[in-house]
Scaffold this motif. Structure first.
Motif, PDB file in Angstrom:
ATOM      1  N   LYS A  57      10.150  48.905 -26.405  1.00 26.43           N
ATOM      2  CA  LYS A  57       8.961  48.299 -26.636  1.00 26.43           C
ATOM      3  C   LYS A  57       8.582  47.234 -26.976  1.00 26.43           C
ATOM      4  O   LYS A  57       9.400  45.877 -27.690  1.00 26.43           O
ATOM      5  CB  LYS A  57       8.518  49.082 -27.886  1.00 26.43           C
ATOM      6  N   ARG A  58       7.162  46.107 -27.510  1.00 24.70           N
ATOM      7  CA  ARG A  58       7.013  44.500 -27.194  1.00 24.70           C
ATOM      8  C   ARG A  58       6.416  45.453 -29.218  1.00 24.70           C
ATOM      9  O   ARG A  58       5.272  45.300 -28.913  1.00 24.70           O
ATOM     10  CB  ARG A  58       6.474  44.166 -25.777  1.00 24.70           C
ATOM     11  N   VAL A  68       9.120  43.821 -17.863  1.00 22.90           N
ATOM     12  CA  VAL A  68       9.503  44.849 -18.705  1.00 22.90           C
ATOM     13  C   VAL A  68      10.276  46.110 -17.483  1.00 22.90           C
ATOM     14  O   VAL A  68      10.939  47.221 -18.716  1.00 22.90           O
ATOM     15  CB  VAL A  68       8.018  45.981 -18.815  1.00 22.90           C
ATOM     16  N   LEU A 116       0.994  44.363 -21.111  1.00 21.69           N
ATOM     17  CA  LEU A 116       2.201  45.030 -21.837  1.00 21.69           C
ATOM     18  C   LEU A 116       0.857  46.138 -23.369  1.00 21.69           C
ATOM     19  O   LEU A 116       2.067  46.424 -23.983  1.00 21.69           O
ATOM     20  CB  LEU A 116       1.905  43.396 -22.899  1.00 21.69           C
ATOM     21  N   TYR A 157       3.417  48.455 -23.386  1.00 22.61           N
ATOM     22  CA  TYR A 157       3.966  49.191 -24.290  1.00 22.61           C
ATOM     23  C   TYR A 157       4.450  48.238 -25.953  1.00 22.61           C
ATOM     24  O   TYR A 157       5.538  48.235 -26.443  1.00 22.61           O
ATOM     25  CB  TYR A 157       5.307  48.136 -23.355  1.00 22.61           C
ATOM     26  N   PRO A 200      13.146  46.806 -20.467  1.00 18.32           N
ATOM     27  CA  PRO A 200      12.064  47.807 -20.755  1.00 18.32           C
ATOM     28  C   PRO A 200      12.437  47.892 -22.230  1.00 18.32           C
ATOM     29  O   PRO A 200      13.460  47.731 -23.222  1.00 18.32           O
ATOM     30  CB  PRO A 200      12.767  48.955 -20.056  1.00 18.32           C
TER      31      PRO A 200
END
Length: 348
Positions: free
Chosen positions: A158-159, A152, A203, A206, A156
């Protein structure tokens, strides 16, 4: 008068309900799919033409989990005949007494992708869980590995992740630096499971968790995620609709969905015949017209052109950089790992 009106309304309701029940009973078979684009593709490529060939009518329903069929079996009120499962769920459904053993000659197993047929389920489509990324944000070809999905700082954003341990645990093991061939040996140890869950937890700040393939497609189309680890056909659908994403098949997790017959269904003999019919290559070959999934029946691949093959996770070019899911592992560990996954999500 109020009592009479009430009785009349009640009688009308009974007639409506009875009519619906008779309509469902009148169908030759009741088949259940996963909803969304996948089900629409099955309907167009498999169910409609097979029903026409047999001279049958069918009812369809949608379900996201085989446990809904279990509830019907447990209650003794089964309305479904055929359900769609992932191969990794089959043993769980068998152990729960939800599906029946199929005739040994229902299909010729040598014509199918290895591992896509067993005594209880016949493979219909082959898919994989893969990384897709926003090319406008990161650049075409920038994201090359599962490790990049976890990075990230370099990437960088959102996942998108499926709200399930399946696939995510395997990806986490590879993100930890292990080879695909080592994944299930690593996850067979308590230390390995803990390390994989800890890796997924990295994660959480994110992550946007999705619960269905349709939601994964929508998140990708709407740009709510910058990278997503999801089912290739659903991600390809978003790309086809204009999402600036690209799929990376490297270290994709290959799996297959299959059709099983529900124990105690209203049309068991017809269900077996229908599974046999819809598994034939003349129907299966048309799946890629509607979704980027290849069929489990290998005879369906004979006439595909290069453009079609480039979209299929099951093409020779793509399968050589992916690895198969271990369905025995999930059959033995699925319940416990699902509970551990839920605990991980709830933990602060």
């Amino acid at each position: 008068m109020n009592v009479m009106r009430h009785l009349a309304a009640l009688a009308a309701s009974v007639l409506i309900i009875s009519g619906a029940a008779l309509s469902a009973q009148a169908a030759d078979v009741v088949v259940v799919g996963p909803g969304g684009l996948a089900q629409e593709s099955m309907k167009k490529a498999l169910w409609d033409p097979a029903a026409k060939k047999l001279g049958w009518t069918y009812e369809e329903d949608t379900s996201q989990s085989w446990t809904e069929a279990k509830a019907q079996v447990d209650s003794g009120a089964v309305s479904w005949d055929i359900i769609s499962l992932s191969m990794g769920e089959v043993q769980l459904a068998v152990d729960a007494g939800v599906i029946i053993k199929l005739p040994a000659d229902i299909v010729d197993r040598k014509d199918f992708v290895p591992g896509s047929v067993n005594d209880y389920c016949v493979g219909n489509s082959v898919y994989s869980t893969v990384v897709a990324y926003n090319t406008k944000k990161y650049g075409d070809g920038a994201v090359k590995s599962i490790q990049d999905f976890w990075d990230v700082k370099k990437f960088p954003g959102k996942r998108g992740l499926f709200r399930s341990p399946r696939g995510n645990l395997e990806a986490a093991v590879i993100a930890l630096g292990h080879k695909p061939s080592e994944v299930y040996d690593f996850l067979s140890t308590e230390e390995g499971k803990k390390a994989a869950f800890d890796k997924i937890a990295e994660l959480k700040p994110y992550a946007i968790w999705w619960d269905s393939g349709a939601q994964a497609t929508q998140l990708t189309k709407d740009g709510e995620v910058d990278m997503i680890y999801g089912w290739n056909g659903r991600l390809q659908a978003a790309i086809d609709d204009g999402a600036p994403f690209k799929i990376n098949f490297q270290d994709g997790l290959l799996e297959s969905d299959c059709f099983a017959v529900v124990k105690g269904g209203p049309n068991t003999d017809n269900a077996i015949k229908f599974v046999k019919e819809i598994s034939k290559p003349e129907y299966v070959k048309d799946l890629p017209k509607y979704i980027a999934y290849g069929g489990a029946n290998l005879k369906a691949y004979a006439d595909y052109d290069e453009k079609t093959l480039s979209r299929l996770t099951s093409s020779p070019e793509h399968t050589k950089v992916q690895y198969p899911a271990n369905v025995d592992f999930w059959g033995k560990n699925g319940t416990a790992l699902s509970e551990a996954f839920d605990s991980m999500l709830l933990a602060k």
